[in-house]
Design a protein around this motif. Structure first.
Motif, PDB file in Angstrom:
ATOM      1  N   SER A  25     -54.711  38.240  27.478  1.00 34.33           N
ATOM      2  CA  SER A  25     -54.269  38.892  26.246  1.00 34.33           C
ATOM      3  C   SER A  25     -53.460  37.976  25.343  1.00 34.33           C
ATOM      4  CB  SER A  25     -53.452  40.144  26.589  1.00 34.33           C
ATOM      5  OG  SER A  25     -52.386  39.774  27.430  1.00 34.33           O
ATOM      6  N   ILE A  26     -53.480  36.675  25.658  1.00 30.54           N
ATOM      7  CA  ILE A  26     -52.611  35.762  24.925  1.00 30.54           C
ATOM      8  C   ILE A  26     -52.912  35.722  23.420  1.00 30.54           C
ATOM      9  CG2 ILE A  26     -53.975  33.672  25.373  1.00 30.54           C
ATOM     10  CD1 ILE A  26     -50.142  33.970  25.215  1.00 30.54           C
ATOM     11  N   GLU A  27     -54.170  35.820  23.078  1.00 32.00           N
ATOM     12  CA  GLU A  27     -54.521  35.780  21.654  1.00 32.00           C
ATOM     13  C   GLU A  27     -53.862  36.936  20.905  1.00 32.00           C
ATOM     14  OE1 GLU A  27     -58.706  35.902  21.984  1.00 32.00           O
ATOM     15  OE2 GLU A  27     -58.928  33.716  21.890  1.00 32.00           O
ATOM     16  N   GLY A  28     -53.961  38.091  21.535  1.00 33.54           N
ATOM     17  CA  GLY A  28     -53.368  39.288  20.916  1.00 33.54           C
ATOM     18  C   GLY A  28     -51.858  39.137  20.767  1.00 33.54           C
ATOM     19  N   ILE A  29     -51.247  38.528  21.780  1.00 31.70           N
ATOM     20  CA  ILE A  29     -49.790  38.355  21.737  1.00 31.70           C
ATOM     21  C   ILE A  29     -49.402  37.393  20.615  1.00 31.70           C
ATOM     22  CG2 ILE A  29     -47.814  37.385  23.001  1.00 31.70           C
ATOM     23  CD1 ILE A  29     -49.119  38.595  25.546  1.00 31.70           C
ATOM     24  N   VAL A  30     -50.182  36.321  20.452  1.00 34.68           N
ATOM     25  CA  VAL A  30     -49.895  35.346  19.393  1.00 34.68           C
ATOM     26  C   VAL A  30     -50.012  36.013  18.015  1.00 34.68           C
ATOM     27  CG1 VAL A  30     -50.698  33.236  18.253  1.00 34.68           C
ATOM     28  CG2 VAL A  30     -50.555  33.331  20.750  1.00 34.68           C
ATOM     29  N   VAL A  31     -51.073  36.776  17.840  1.00 38.43           N
ATOM     30  CA  VAL A  31     -51.276  37.456  16.553  1.00 38.43           C
ATOM     31  C   VAL A  31     -50.145  38.465  16.307  1.00 38.43           C
ATOM     32  CG1 VAL A  31     -52.773  39.001  15.234  1.00 38.43           C
ATOM     33  CG2 VAL A  31     -53.775  37.159  16.601  1.00 38.43           C
ATOM     34  N   GLY A  32     -49.804  39.209  17.349  1.00 33.86           N
ATOM     35  CA  GLY A  32     -48.725  40.197  17.233  1.00 33.86           C
ATOM     36  C   GLY A  32     -47.405  39.538  16.891  1.00 33.86           C
ATOM     37  N   PHE A  33     -47.171  38.402  17.505  1.00 32.11           N
ATOM     38  CA  PHE A  33     -45.936  37.647  17.255  1.00 32.11           C
ATOM     39  C   PHE A  33     -45.872  37.213  15.791  1.00 32.11           C
ATOM     40  CE2 PHE A  33     -43.687  33.455  17.472  1.00 32.11           C
ATOM     41  CZ  PHE A  33     -42.436  33.954  17.805  1.00 32.11           C
ATOM     42  N   PHE A  34     -47.006  36.694  15.296  1.00 35.76           N
ATOM     43  CA  PHE A  34     -47.115  36.259  13.899  1.00 35.76           C
ATOM     44  C   PHE A  34     -46.793  37.437  12.954  1.00 35.76           C
ATOM     45  CE2 PHE A  34     -50.185  36.065  10.249  1.00 35.76           C
ATOM     46  CZ  PHE A  34     -49.602  35.016   9.563  1.00 35.76           C
ATOM     47  N   LEU A  35     -47.393  38.568  13.254  1.00 36.33           N
ATOM     48  CA  LEU A  35     -47.199  39.738  12.407  1.00 36.33           C
ATOM     49  C   LEU A  35     -45.758  40.257  12.496  1.00 36.33           C
ATOM     50  CD1 LEU A  35     -48.515  41.728  10.482  1.00 36.33           C
ATOM     51  CD2 LEU A  35     -49.241  43.083  12.451  1.00 36.33           C
ATOM     52  N   ILE A  43     -43.031  38.524  13.006  1.00 35.95           N
ATOM     53  CA  ILE A  43     -42.141  37.687  12.197  1.00 35.95           C
ATOM     54  C   ILE A  43     -42.235  38.086  10.722  1.00 35.95           C
ATOM     55  CG2 ILE A  43     -41.700  35.333  11.384  1.00 35.95           C
ATOM     56  CD1 ILE A  43     -42.759  34.442  14.180  1.00 35.95           C
ATOM     57  N   LEU A  44     -43.440  38.325  10.267  1.00 35.33           N
ATOM     58  CA  LEU A  44     -43.616  38.766   8.885  1.00 35.33           C
ATOM     59  C   LEU A  44     -42.935  40.117   8.655  1.00 35.33           C
ATOM     60  CD1 LEU A  44     -47.326  37.966   7.968  1.00 35.33           C
ATOM     61  CD2 LEU A  44     -45.260  36.858   7.126  1.00 35.33           C
ATOM     62  N   ALA A  45     -43.118  41.003   9.633  1.00 33.55           N
ATOM     63  CA  ALA A  45     -42.604  42.368   9.476  1.00 33.55           C
ATOM     64  C   ALA A  45     -41.081  42.397   9.461  1.00 33.55           C
ATOM     65  CB  ALA A  45     -43.139  43.262  10.600  1.00 33.55           C
ATOM     66  N   ILE A  46     -40.444  41.651  10.366  1.00 27.81           N
ATOM     67  CA  ILE A  46     -38.974  41.682  10.368  1.00 27.81           C
ATOM     68  C   ILE A  46     -38.435  41.036   9.090  1.00 27.81           C
ATOM     69  CG2 ILE A  46     -38.579  41.853  12.859  1.00 27.81           C
ATOM     70  CD1 ILE A  46     -38.000  38.821  12.848  1.00 27.81           C
ATOM     71  N   GLY A  47     -39.217  40.087   8.543  1.00 21.69           N
ATOM     72  CA  GLY A  47     -38.821  39.494   7.263  1.00 21.69           C
ATOM     73  C   GLY A  47     -38.879  40.527   6.158  1.00 21.69           C
ATOM     74  N   ALA A  48     -39.983  41.251   6.136  1.00 20.94           N
ATOM     75  CA  ALA A  48     -40.193  42.242   5.087  1.00 20.94           C
ATOM     76  C   ALA A  48     -39.205  43.389   5.223  1.00 20.94           C
ATOM     77  CB  ALA A  48     -41.624  42.778   5.163  1.00 20.94           C
ATOM     78  N   TYR A  49     -38.913  43.733   6.447  1.00 20.35           N
ATOM     79  CA  TYR A  49     -38.070  44.905   6.690  1.00 20.35           C
ATOM     80  C   TYR A  49     -36.575  44.543   6.721  1.00 20.35           C
ATOM     81  CZ  TYR A  49     -35.662  48.179   9.762  1.00 20.35           C
ATOM     82  OH  TYR A  49     -34.752  49.021  10.319  1.00 20.35           O
ATOM     83  N   GLY A  50     -36.231  43.657   7.628  1.00 22.17           N
ATOM     84  CA  GLY A  50     -34.810  43.362   7.831  1.00 22.17           C
ATOM     85  C   GLY A  50     -34.172  42.594   6.689  1.00 22.17           C
TER      86      GLY A  50
END
Lengths: 262, 359
Positions: free
Chosen positions: A60-70, A72-79
């Motif tokens: 599941s590493i690919e999914g984890i990498v993509v989730g991690f990328f997203l 970082i974007l999300a906490i930027g947009a939100y926090g």
């Protein structure tokens, strides 16, 4: 001078982006710190996961990498959006952003967009680090990834704007924000199979589409129109609701006379 | 000779007589606005009221405040702590929603068309904090200019003029956070005036400045108001600043305007001065029939002290009388009327007028 007579919104956006870039370059250690902390966090997840789960992690590493990328974007947009409002309130600069011919809302949207831009840089760098660290390859078709990512984080952005409004009104909403942080992480990771209602939650649909785009190489135009409609609808919807909450909060703050107090 | 300290000693009863005499909320057009050119009103506040809370906890911070500021005019907004100055300014700007009243900035209603109104106004509400400390002085000027829609590149001359005026040219490319308290304050004012505004609010502009810098700052604010035809509403506890640069003074107390008059007229409240004459060689009783109103006669170890409030003719008369009775003059002290005295007189406020804080 009205914005129409002047440089318009591009000048506003240009000014706030310029400020972000200046501070980014002036305090590289701070930017580097964010990247290192997030990088170490990912390395921890990856190495810990590999040690504990071995093959399951590798699958599941690919999914984890993509989730991690997203994420970082999300906490930027939100926090960062809400954090920016709180910082301006505590620095004494919030009221000056209110007194512009562009209006408070558009100014804060511009500031939030500038913050998000820096997080795209963080996310890009960390994505590269994650790919190298895990030896994973992903489909990085920007024509697909960028629009999907933008509409995905738009929902988090909307929540950030709403919290920006709540910060103006109630000043310290950190504990609530931490709770929402967990929820957002959960929404990125949660599998959405079997429950259409979950698709209406922020990040969820975008996360699913981004996984397909980056892992399976699905192109933007290959997605079902309904899926894209949900992506755009949730993104724009949360943004509008967030903006509405923000507007109501700042109006109430001005009625109570607490705008700018911190 | 100790005019300040004596002003504080002035009897309350004498001061309170002046309170109604200065004429309540006289409007600008009833004062000396005639000599202000075209009488172009930059800021017009009419019947502004704001009450916070409700029921028993309700606090009326501003109660029917009206005043105006013309272009090129510097108006001082004064009042004791908690008098409603800050709420007045914030309500005028729409940062606080007033319960009643109309505020027009350059003829534009702030409540119905805030964006257009904000194209004409800028405010320094938080002193030195009113800017980004991690940006340089010039970057702050450019940033706050740009977020109002003006192109900083085309107004570089204006910015250079401001940097020059506030003695900031050498630190223009220095981050604000590294500057002294006084320099930060000046940078903040410069960034407030960086935009092409018609009216500017400056809250405590000289706070934290040394005497020399404060003097220079006053001169420059006055010059900028005239040169750029900007109306400036300035809130300050520093009476020297107000007296030095304001054309007019609006004093609020308990949420209401108690004075709206020129500085000259306000100082004219004291058409007479207070004198304290100390003499030797006469008995206090000897002055009982003098043709001068003597407020107090104090015997001090062989000397006699007379406190009189009089014009110069009366003082000369008193001196002649005393001379005729063989008195030998030991000391003469005068109490020059100043704005602080006038302020205390109209607000009946003996609290210190220095120090920050507002309401």
């Amino acid at each position: 001078m009205s914005p129409a007579e002047s440089g318009g919104y591009p000048r506003l956006l240009g000014a706030v982006v310029r400020r972000e870039v200046v501070l980014f370059l002036r305090y590289p250690f701070e930017a580097l710190g964010t990247i290192v902390v997030l990088g170490v966090l990912f390395a921890g997840i990856f190495l810990g996961g590999t040690a504990l789960a071995g093959q399951a992690m590798a699958d599941s590493i690919e999914g984890i990498v993509v989730g991690f990328f997203l994420w970082i974007l999300a906490i930027g947009a939100y926090g960062d959006v809400a954090g920016d409002v709180a910082a301006d309130a505590s620095w004494g600069t919030l009221e000056r952003h209110y007194l512009t011919p562009f209006g408070f809302g558009p100014v804060l949207l511009a500031k939030a967009a500038a913050k998000l831009l820096t997080h795209f840089v963080y996310a890009g760098v960390l994505l590269a680090v994650a790919l190298v660290l895990t030896g994973t390859t992903l489909e990085l078709d920007l024509v697909t990834i960028l629009p999907v990512a933008v509409f995905t984080v738009a929902s988090a952005f909307g929540i950030g704007i709403a919290f920006g409004g709540l910060t103006v009104l109630y000043k310290n909403v950190t504990s609530w924000m931490e709770l929402v942080n967990f929820v957002l992480a959960g929404l990125i990771a949660a599998p959405l199979v079997g429950n259409d209602l979950l698709l209406a939650l922020p990040l969820a649909q975008g996360s699913a589409l981004l996984q397909r785009a980056m892992r399976d190489g699905v192109r933007l135009w290959e997605f079902e129109p309904a899926s894209l409609a949900i992506l755009v609808g949730t993104g724009v919807g949360y943004l509008l609701v967030g903006y509405l909450v923000f507007t109501l909060c700042q109006r109430r703050a001005r009625r109570l006379g607490v705008l700018g107090d911190y | 000779m100790g005019s300040r300290s004596e002003a504080r000693d002035r009897p309350r009863s004498t001061e309170s007589e002046h309170r109604p005499a200065t004429g309540g909320d006289r409007r600008a057009d009833e004062t000396d606005s005639g000599d202000k050119g075209d009488g172009d009103v930059a800021l017009d506040v009419e019947g502004l009221s704001k009450t916070f809370g409700s029921g028993q906890d309700a606090v009326t911070a501003v109660d029917g405040v009206s005043f105006s500021v013309e272009r090129g005019e510097v108006v001082g907004l004064l009042g004791p702590n908690g008098a409603g100055k800050t709420t007045t300014i914030k309500s005028a700007l729409g940062l606080v929603v007033p319960d009643e009243g109309i505020v027009e900035i350059c003829g534009v209603d702030v409540s119905t068309d805030p964006r257009t109104a904000y194209g004409h106004v800028e405010a320094m509400m938080e002193g030195a904090r009113n800017q980004y400390w991690r940006l340089t002085v010039r970057e702050n000027l450019e940033y706050f200019t740009a977020i109002s829609g003006e192109d900083p590149a085309t107004v570089r001359d204006r910015h250079d003029r401001l940097l020059e005026a506030f003695d900031l040219r050498e630190v223009a490319d220095t981050q604000v956070r590294t500057l002294s308290r006084g320099m930060k304050q000046k940078s903040s004012i410069a960034s407030t005036l960086a935009r092409d505004v018609d009216v500017a609010f400056l809250d405590e502009p000289t706070l934290g400045l040394d005497v020399e810098s404060a003097d220079e700052l006053r001169r420059q604010i006055r010059a900028i108001a005239t040169e750029r035809d900007v109306g400036i509403l300035l809130s300050s506890h520093d009476m020297d600043t107000v007296e030095a640069i304001c054309d007019r003074v609006v004093i609020v107390d308990e949420g209401e305007v108690v004075v709206d008059d020129t500085v000259e007229a306000l100082l004219g409240v004291f058409e007479t001065q207070r004198y304290r004459l100390t003499v030797r060689g006469v008995e206090p009783a000897a002055v009982a029939d003098l043709d001068v109103a003597v407020e107090a006669v104090t015997e001090l170890d062989g000397r006699v002290r007379f406190d009189v409030t009089a014009d110069s003719d009366a003082v000369y008369r008193l001196m002649r009388e005393l001379d005729g009775r063989g008195a030998r003059l030991e000391a003469v002290e005068t109490d020059t009327p100043d704005l602080e005295g006038a302020f205390r007189s109209v607000t009946g406020d003996d609290r210190a007028t220095t120090g920050g804080g507002g309401a």
